[in-house]
Design a protein around this motif. Structure first.
Motif, PDB file in Angstrom:
ATOM      1  N   ALA A  11       0.957  -0.822   0.536  1.00  0.00           N
ATOM      2  CA  ALA A  11       0.306  -0.316  -0.014  1.00  0.00           C
ATOM      3  C   ALA A  11       0.918   0.914   0.114  1.00  0.00           C
ATOM      4  CB  ALA A  11      -1.003  -0.109   1.285  1.00  0.00           C
ATOM      5  N   LYS A  12       0.921   2.017  -0.806  1.00  0.00           N
ATOM      6  CA  LYS A  12       1.338   3.281  -0.617  1.00  0.00           C
ATOM      7  C   LYS A  12       0.249   4.191  -0.775  1.00  0.00           C
ATOM      8  CE  LYS A  12       4.978   2.978  -3.313  1.00  0.00           C
ATOM      9  NZ  LYS A  12       6.211   3.207  -4.883  1.00  0.00           N
ATOM     10  N   ALA A  13       0.947   5.595  -0.453  1.00  0.00           N
ATOM     11  CA  ALA A  13       0.479   6.886  -0.013  1.00  0.00           C
ATOM     12  C   ALA A  13       0.973   8.501  -0.579  1.00  0.00           C
ATOM     13  CB  ALA A  13      -0.688   7.577   1.019  1.00  0.00           C
ATOM     14  N   LYS A  14       0.736   8.663  -1.485  1.00  0.00           N
ATOM     15  CA  LYS A  14       2.096  10.197  -2.031  1.00  0.00           C
ATOM     16  C   LYS A  14       0.730  11.213  -2.055  1.00  0.00           C
ATOM     17  CE  LYS A  14       4.695  10.619  -5.989  1.00  0.00           C
ATOM     18  NZ  LYS A  14       5.109   9.880  -6.708  1.00  0.00           N
ATOM     19  N   ALA A  15       1.794  12.245  -1.153  1.00  0.00           N
ATOM     20  CA  ALA A  15       1.056  13.907  -1.550  1.00  0.00           C
ATOM     21  C   ALA A  15       1.938  15.278  -1.613  1.00  0.00           C
ATOM     22  CB  ALA A  15       0.057  14.079  -0.087  1.00  0.00           C
ATOM     23  N   GLY A  16       1.444  16.277  -1.879  1.00  0.00           N
ATOM     24  CA  GLY A  16       2.735  16.949  -2.186  1.00  0.00           C
ATOM     25  C   GLY A  16       1.744  18.021  -3.372  1.00  0.00           C
ATOM     26  N   PHE A  17       3.081  18.852  -3.353  1.00  0.00           N
ATOM     27  CA  PHE A  17       1.941  20.203  -3.690  1.00  0.00           C
ATOM     28  C   PHE A  17       3.516  21.219  -5.049  1.00  0.00           C
ATOM     29  CE2 PHE A  17       3.808  21.856   0.068  1.00  0.00           C
ATOM     30  CZ  PHE A  17       4.095  23.277  -0.720  1.00  0.00           C
ATOM     31  N   LYS A  18       3.102  21.862  -5.637  1.00  0.00           N
ATOM     32  CA  LYS A  18       4.311  22.959  -6.341  1.00  0.00           C
ATOM     33  C   LYS A  18       3.776  24.158  -6.344  1.00  0.00           C
ATOM     34  CE  LYS A  18       6.356  19.406  -9.410  1.00  0.00           C
ATOM     35  NZ  LYS A  18       6.565  18.627 -10.392  1.00  0.00           N
ATOM     36  N   LEU A  19       4.653  24.912  -6.254  1.00  0.00           N
ATOM     37  CA  LEU A  19       4.556  26.219  -6.214  1.00  0.00           C
ATOM     38  C   LEU A  19       5.006  26.665  -7.151  1.00  0.00           C
ATOM     39  CD1 LEU A  19       2.264  28.614  -5.794  1.00  0.00           C
ATOM     40  CD2 LEU A  19       3.448  28.665  -3.319  1.00  0.00           C
ATOM     41  N   TRP A  20       5.384  27.228  -8.450  1.00  0.00           N
ATOM     42  CA  TRP A  20       6.694  28.123  -8.873  1.00  0.00           C
ATOM     43  C   TRP A  20       7.379  26.771  -8.639  1.00  0.00           C
ATOM     44  CZ3 TRP A  20       4.355  31.937  -6.097  1.00  0.00           C
ATOM     45  CH2 TRP A  20       3.093  32.726  -7.074  1.00  0.00           C
ATOM     46  N   ALA A  21       8.734  27.326  -8.197  1.00  0.00           N
ATOM     47  CA  ALA A  21       9.840  26.488  -8.561  1.00  0.00           C
ATOM     48  C   ALA A  21      10.106  26.018  -6.948  1.00  0.00           C
ATOM     49  CB  ALA A  21      11.204  27.415  -8.738  1.00  0.00           C
ATOM     50  N   VAL A  22       9.319  26.387  -6.121  1.00  0.00           N
ATOM     51  CA  VAL A  22       9.419  25.387  -4.495  1.00  0.00           C
ATOM     52  C   VAL A  22       8.083  24.254  -4.596  1.00  0.00           C
ATOM     53  CG1 VAL A  22       9.207  25.768  -2.096  1.00  0.00           C
ATOM     54  CG2 VAL A  22       9.438  28.010  -3.574  1.00  0.00           C
ATOM     55  N   GLY A  23       8.830  22.970  -4.551  1.00  0.00           N
ATOM     56  CA  GLY A  23       8.051  21.976  -4.271  1.00  0.00           C
ATOM     57  C   GLY A  23       7.992  21.331  -2.844  1.00  0.00           C
ATOM     58  N   ALA A  24       6.965  19.932  -2.454  1.00  0.00           N
ATOM     59  CA  ALA A  24       7.014  19.371  -1.096  1.00  0.00           C
ATOM     60  C   ALA A  24       6.377  18.485  -1.578  1.00  0.00           C
ATOM     61  CB  ALA A  24       6.734  20.294  -0.398  1.00  0.00           C
ATOM     62  N   GLU A  25       6.857  17.239  -1.373  1.00  0.00           N
ATOM     63  CA  GLU A  25       6.393  15.917  -1.304  1.00  0.00           C
ATOM     64  C   GLU A  25       6.683  14.547  -0.336  1.00  0.00           C
ATOM     65  OE1 GLU A  25       7.266  12.706  -4.449  1.00  0.00           O
ATOM     66  OE2 GLU A  25       6.656  13.804  -5.490  1.00  0.00           O
ATOM     67  N   THR A  26       5.846  13.911  -0.013  1.00  0.00           N
ATOM     68  CA  THR A  26       5.904  13.063   1.089  1.00  0.00           C
ATOM     69  C   THR A  26       5.104  11.656   0.704  1.00  0.00           C
ATOM     70  OG1 THR A  26       5.419  12.663   3.213  1.00  0.00           O
ATOM     71  CG2 THR A  26       3.598  13.910   1.662  1.00  0.00           C
ATOM     72  N   GLU A  27       5.953  10.745   1.337  1.00  0.00           N
ATOM     73  CA  GLU A  27       5.153   9.819   0.474  1.00  0.00           C
ATOM     74  C   GLU A  27       5.329   8.518   1.993  1.00  0.00           C
ATOM     75  OE1 GLU A  27       6.762   8.076  -2.921  1.00  0.00           O
ATOM     76  OE2 GLU A  27       7.204   6.198  -2.047  1.00  0.00           O
ATOM     77  N   ALA A  28       4.499   7.509   1.774  1.00  0.00           N
ATOM     78  CA  ALA A  28       3.948   6.736   3.329  1.00  0.00           C
ATOM     79  C   ALA A  28       3.800   5.225   2.641  1.00  0.00           C
ATOM     80  CB  ALA A  28       3.715   6.982   4.136  1.00  0.00           C
ATOM     81  N   GLY A  29       4.368   3.945   2.855  1.00  0.00           N
ATOM     82  CA  GLY A  29       4.438   3.462   2.647  1.00  0.00           C
ATOM     83  C   GLY A  29       4.012   1.983   3.500  1.00  0.00           C
ATOM     84  N   LEU A  30       3.402   0.978   3.207  1.00  0.00           N
ATOM     85  CA  LEU A  30       3.357   0.076   4.042  1.00  0.00           C
ATOM     86  C   LEU A  30       3.203  -1.995   2.915  1.00  0.00           C
ATOM     87  CD1 LEU A  30       2.662  -1.309   6.681  1.00  0.00           C
ATOM     88  CD2 LEU A  30       0.229  -1.382   6.272  1.00  0.00           C
ATOM     89  N   SER A  31       4.007  -2.271   3.389  1.00  0.00           N
ATOM     90  CA  SER A  31       4.046  -3.852   2.594  1.00  0.00           C
ATOM     91  C   SER A  31       4.121  -5.182   3.566  1.00  0.00           C
ATOM     92  CB  SER A  31       5.627  -3.556   2.219  1.00  0.00           C
ATOM     93  OG  SER A  31       5.928  -4.934   1.755  1.00  0.00           O
ATOM     94  N   ARG A  32       3.534  -6.045   3.622  1.00  0.00           N
ATOM     95  CA  ARG A  32       2.970  -7.465   4.335  1.00  0.00           C
ATOM     96  C   ARG A  32       3.090  -8.649   3.039  1.00  0.00           C
ATOM     97  NH1 ARG A  32      -2.336  -7.174   7.091  1.00  0.00           N
ATOM     98  NH2 ARG A  32      -3.132  -7.548   4.611  1.00  0.00           N
ATOM     99  N   GLY A  33       4.217  -8.998   3.769  1.00  0.00           N
ATOM    100  CA  GLY A  33       3.805 -10.425   2.792  1.00  0.00           C
ATOM    101  C   GLY A  33       3.721 -11.579   3.637  1.00  0.00           C
ATOM    102  N   ARG A  34       3.693 -13.251   3.368  1.00  0.00           N
ATOM    103  CA  ARG A  34       3.599 -14.225   3.806  1.00  0.00           C
ATOM    104  C   ARG A  34       4.150 -15.165   2.905  1.00  0.00           C
ATOM    105  NH1 ARG A  34      -1.840 -15.355   7.085  1.00  0.00           N
ATOM    106  NH2 ARG A  34      -1.512 -14.079   8.218  1.00  0.00           N
ATOM    107  N   THR A  35       4.993 -16.049   3.432  1.00  0.00           N
ATOM    108  CA  THR A  35       6.040 -17.651   2.253  1.00  0.00           C
ATOM    109  C   THR A  35       5.697 -18.992   2.561  1.00  0.00           C
ATOM    110  OG1 THR A  35       7.726 -16.138   2.293  1.00  0.00           O
ATOM    111  CG2 THR A  35       7.921 -18.139   1.396  1.00  0.00           C
ATOM    112  N   HIS A  36       5.044 -18.820   2.021  1.00  0.00           N
ATOM    113  CA  HIS A  36       3.905 -21.081   2.017  1.00  0.00           C
ATOM    114  C   HIS A  36       5.293 -21.169   0.687  1.00  0.00           C
ATOM    115  CE1 HIS A  36       0.547 -18.579   3.539  1.00  0.00           C
ATOM    116  NE2 HIS A  36       0.320 -17.913   2.964  1.00  0.00           N
ATOM    117  N   ARG A  37       5.157 -22.704   1.878  1.00  0.00           N
ATOM    118  CA  ARG A  37       6.324 -23.700   1.394  1.00  0.00           C
ATOM    119  C   ARG A  37       4.705 -25.033   0.953  1.00  0.00           C
ATOM    120  NH1 ARG A  37      10.794 -25.527   4.430  1.00  0.00           N
ATOM    121  NH2 ARG A  37      11.920 -23.624   3.060  1.00  0.00           N
ATOM    122  N   VAL A  38       4.831 -24.955  -0.232  1.00  0.00           N
ATOM    123  CA  VAL A  38       3.925 -26.260  -0.833  1.00  0.00           C
ATOM    124  C   VAL A  38       5.541 -27.316  -1.030  1.00  0.00           C
ATOM    125  CG1 VAL A  38       2.255 -26.747  -2.840  1.00  0.00           C
ATOM    126  CG2 VAL A  38       2.914 -24.407  -2.456  1.00  0.00           C
TER     127      VAL A  38
END
Length: 73
Positions: A11-38
């Protein structure tokens, strides 16, 4: 035979803004995994569904079996 399967959810969320040459951005993520042996075992079978590997001499058929499709010498 044995193999591993990994199921992953990202899951990923991203937000930001730009105003002329100035900008800001932030990003957050979450990862979850499971391994199964067959694992499983393959057992060879004859075309009639019987076991290909014979465990005792009493179960073995006598003679060469069906030779109707064999090319004579």
């Amino acid at each position: 035979m044995e193999f591993e399967v990994e199921l992953r959810a990202d899951a990923k969320a991203k937000a930001g803004f730009k105003l002329w040459a100035v900008g800001a951005e932030t990003e957050a993520g979450l990862s979850r995994g499971r391994t199964h042996r067959v694992s499983f075992t393959l057992t060879p079978k004859r075309p009639d569904g019987g076991d290909l590997l014979v465990s005792s001499a009493q179960e073995r058929p006598e003679g060469p079996g069906d030779v109707s499709g064999r090319i004579p010498d």
